[in-house]
Design an enzyme around this catalytic site. Structure first.
Site, PDB file in Angstrom:
ATOM      1  N   THR A 122       1.250  -9.056   0.023  1.00  0.00           N
ATOM      2  CA  THR A 122       1.734  -9.918  -1.065  1.00  0.00           C
ATOM      3  C   THR A 122       1.194  -9.424  -2.402  1.00  0.00           C
ATOM      4  O   THR A 122       0.060  -8.937  -2.471  1.00  0.00           O
ATOM      5  CB  THR A 122       1.253 -11.369  -0.811  1.00  0.00           C
ATOM      6  OG1 THR A 122       1.901 -11.849   0.374  1.00  0.00           O
ATOM      7  CG2 THR A 122       1.593 -12.301  -1.956  1.00  0.00           C
ATOM      8  N   GLY A 123       1.999  -9.576  -3.459  1.00  0.00           N
ATOM      9  CA  GLY A 123       1.506  -9.279  -4.799  1.00  0.00           C
ATOM     10  C   GLY A 123       2.404  -8.326  -5.566  1.00  0.00           C
ATOM     11  O   GLY A 123       3.381  -7.785  -5.036  1.00  0.00           O
ATOM     12  N   SER A 124       2.024  -8.118  -6.826  1.00  0.00           N
ATOM     13  CA  SER A 124       2.865  -7.329  -7.730  1.00  0.00           C
ATOM     14  C   SER A 124       2.813  -5.837  -7.419  1.00  0.00           C
ATOM     15  O   SER A 124       3.705  -5.092  -7.826  1.00  0.00           O
ATOM     16  CB  SER A 124       2.443  -7.587  -9.174  1.00  0.00           C
ATOM     17  OG  SER A 124       1.075  -7.253  -9.344  1.00  0.00           O
ATOM     18  N   THR A 125       1.775  -5.372  -6.725  1.00  0.00           N
ATOM     19  CA  THR A 125       1.710  -3.944  -6.356  1.00  0.00           C
ATOM     20  C   THR A 125       2.548  -3.709  -5.108  1.00  0.00           C
ATOM     21  O   THR A 125       3.384  -2.783  -5.070  1.00  0.00           O
ATOM     22  CB  THR A 125       0.240  -3.521  -6.118  1.00  0.00           C
ATOM     23  OG1 THR A 125      -0.547  -4.005  -7.204  1.00  0.00           O
ATOM     24  CG2 THR A 125       0.117  -2.008  -6.032  1.00  0.00           C
ATOM     25  N   ASP A 170      -7.491  -7.495  -5.044  1.00  0.00           N
ATOM     26  CA  ASP A 170      -7.921  -7.851  -6.401  1.00  0.00           C
ATOM     27  C   ASP A 170      -9.147  -7.066  -6.817  1.00  0.00           C
ATOM     28  O   ASP A 170      -9.360  -6.811  -7.998  1.00  0.00           O
ATOM     29  CB  ASP A 170      -8.211  -9.355  -6.461  1.00  0.00           C
ATOM     30  CG  ASP A 170      -6.987 -10.152  -6.059  1.00  0.00           C
ATOM     31  OD1 ASP A 170      -5.963 -10.009  -6.734  1.00  0.00           O
ATOM     32  OD2 ASP A 170      -7.050 -10.866  -5.043  1.00  0.00           O
ATOM     33  N   LYS A 177      -9.455 -10.395  -1.820  1.00  0.00           N
ATOM     34  CA  LYS A 177      -8.026 -10.654  -1.828  1.00  0.00           C
ATOM     35  C   LYS A 177      -7.789 -12.151  -2.021  1.00  0.00           C
ATOM     36  O   LYS A 177      -8.703 -12.944  -1.874  1.00  0.00           O
ATOM     37  CB  LYS A 177      -7.402 -10.203  -0.497  1.00  0.00           C
ATOM     38  CG  LYS A 177      -7.356  -8.681  -0.376  1.00  0.00           C
ATOM     39  CD  LYS A 177      -6.680  -8.206   0.897  1.00  0.00           C
ATOM     40  CE  LYS A 177      -5.331  -8.808   1.154  1.00  0.00           C
ATOM     41  NZ  LYS A 177      -4.370  -8.670   0.024  1.00  0.00           N
ATOM     42  N   GLY A 178      -6.534 -12.474  -2.348  1.00  0.00           N
ATOM     43  CA  GLY A 178      -6.185 -13.887  -2.453  1.00  0.00           C
ATOM     44  C   GLY A 178      -5.793 -14.311  -3.855  1.00  0.00           C
ATOM     45  O   GLY A 178      -5.523 -15.488  -4.086  1.00  0.00           O
ATOM     46  N   GLY A 208      -3.099 -13.867  -5.081  1.00  0.00           N
ATOM     47  CA  GLY A 208      -1.740 -14.402  -4.924  1.00  0.00           C
ATOM     48  C   GLY A 208      -1.705 -15.559  -3.938  1.00  0.00           C
ATOM     49  O   GLY A 208      -0.624 -15.965  -3.492  1.00  0.00           O
ATOM     50  N   GLU A 246      -2.748 -13.108   5.057  1.00  0.00           N
ATOM     51  CA  GLU A 246      -3.100 -11.685   4.922  1.00  0.00           C
ATOM     52  C   GLU A 246      -4.206 -11.303   5.906  1.00  0.00           C
ATOM     53  O   GLU A 246      -4.184 -10.223   6.491  1.00  0.00           O
ATOM     54  CB  GLU A 246      -3.528 -11.386   3.482  1.00  0.00           C
ATOM     55  CG  GLU A 246      -2.349 -11.417   2.517  1.00  0.00           C
ATOM     56  CD  GLU A 246      -2.736 -11.314   1.062  1.00  0.00           C
ATOM     57  OE1 GLU A 246      -1.909 -10.844   0.268  1.00  0.00           O
ATOM     58  OE2 GLU A 246      -3.849 -11.708   0.692  1.00  0.00           O
TER      59      GLU A 246
END
Ligand code: 5RP
Length: 242
Positions: free
Chosen positions: A41-44, A99, A109-110, A112, A118
């Site tokens: 998950t996420g923008s990357t 992150d 992480k997290g 998002g 995850e």
């Protein structure tokens, strides 16, 4: 002066986006037909989903398992076939973001709000590739990014008090979407997120266990010994940590 500052900011954003795309697309080179693929998950990771969608349309035969409802939506738009852990309990390869990343491949992480799914997906994966831009690399976890902790809503104030004994200070994450009034963010699992402001997490493995031991905590965003490789997009190309 204002124009110059805005221009510099735009250039910085474009550089970061390029780095994310570079790392994410590099990770997709490891995906082969026949694989069950964990979709982070996420923008990357978003760039990896776009690339995988294009590869599927050209004949790549994979089935994905998404780590969030947001990722599921994008994967469906990209026509990536999906399955569940119930049907496919073992994942060949997962591509996910982070992150913060330290030199030992430990992660926070997290950001998002998808850390629970995850971590479940990570636990079921034979191989995990983490894709980040260079701003995510950190000497000590918890210095650049607060640690997300997912907690159940019942008695959340008491859970926060117990979490604060470990981290010092935490804030209840709020919804940032403009079309909703300010209210606590609710995760895909129906829970709250505390963002815990450490001044550096020097023993991540111990802190991960300590926090998870508090009643009311579902999971926290420290990932120790999970990543096989970190692919870093930088302004001068790709770097690897493994
Ligand atoms: C979501 C995550 C993301 O992987 C992490 O927040 C990185 O996101 P981005 O690539 O948008 O910076 O852990 O829960």
């Amino acid at each position: 002066m204002l124009f110059r500052r805005l221009f510099d900011k735009l250039i910085r954003i474009m550089n970061t986006e390029n780095q994310k795309k570079l790392a994410a697309e590099k990770a997709t080179e490891s995906v082969q037909s026949g694989m069950i693929v964990g979709l982070g998950t996420g923008s990357t990771v978003y760039y990896a989903l776009l690339k995988l969608g294009a590869m599927v349309s050209e004949g790549l035969d994979i089935i994905g398992i998404p780590t969030s409802e947001g990722t599921e939506k994008i994967a469906l738009e990209e026509k990536i076939p999906l399955t569940t852990l119930a049907t496919h309990p073992t994942i060949d390869l997962t591509i996910d973001g982070a992150d913060e990343v330290d030199a030992h491949l430990n992660l926070i992480k997290g950001g998002g709000a998808a850390l629970v799914r995850e971590k479940i997906i990570a636990n079921a994966s034979k191989e995990i590739l983490i894709v980040v831009d260079e701003s995510k690399v950190s000497r000590v976890l918890g210095t650049n990014f607060p640690l997300p902790v997912e907690i159940v809503r019942f008695g959340w104030e008491a859970t926060q008090t117990a979490v604060n004994r470990i981290c010092g200070k935490s804030t209840l994450r709020q919804n940032t979407s403009q079309d909703e009034d300010a209210s606590p963010l609710i995760t895909d699992n129906g829970n709250y997120i505390l963002d815990c402001h450490f001044e550096g997490i020097r023993a991540p493995e111990a802190v991960e266990m300590q926090i998870n031991n508090i009643p009311g905590v579902v999971e926290n965003g420290i990932f120790v010994n999970r990543a096989d490789q970190v692919i870093i997009g930088t302004s001068s190309g790709i770097q690897y940590m493994e």
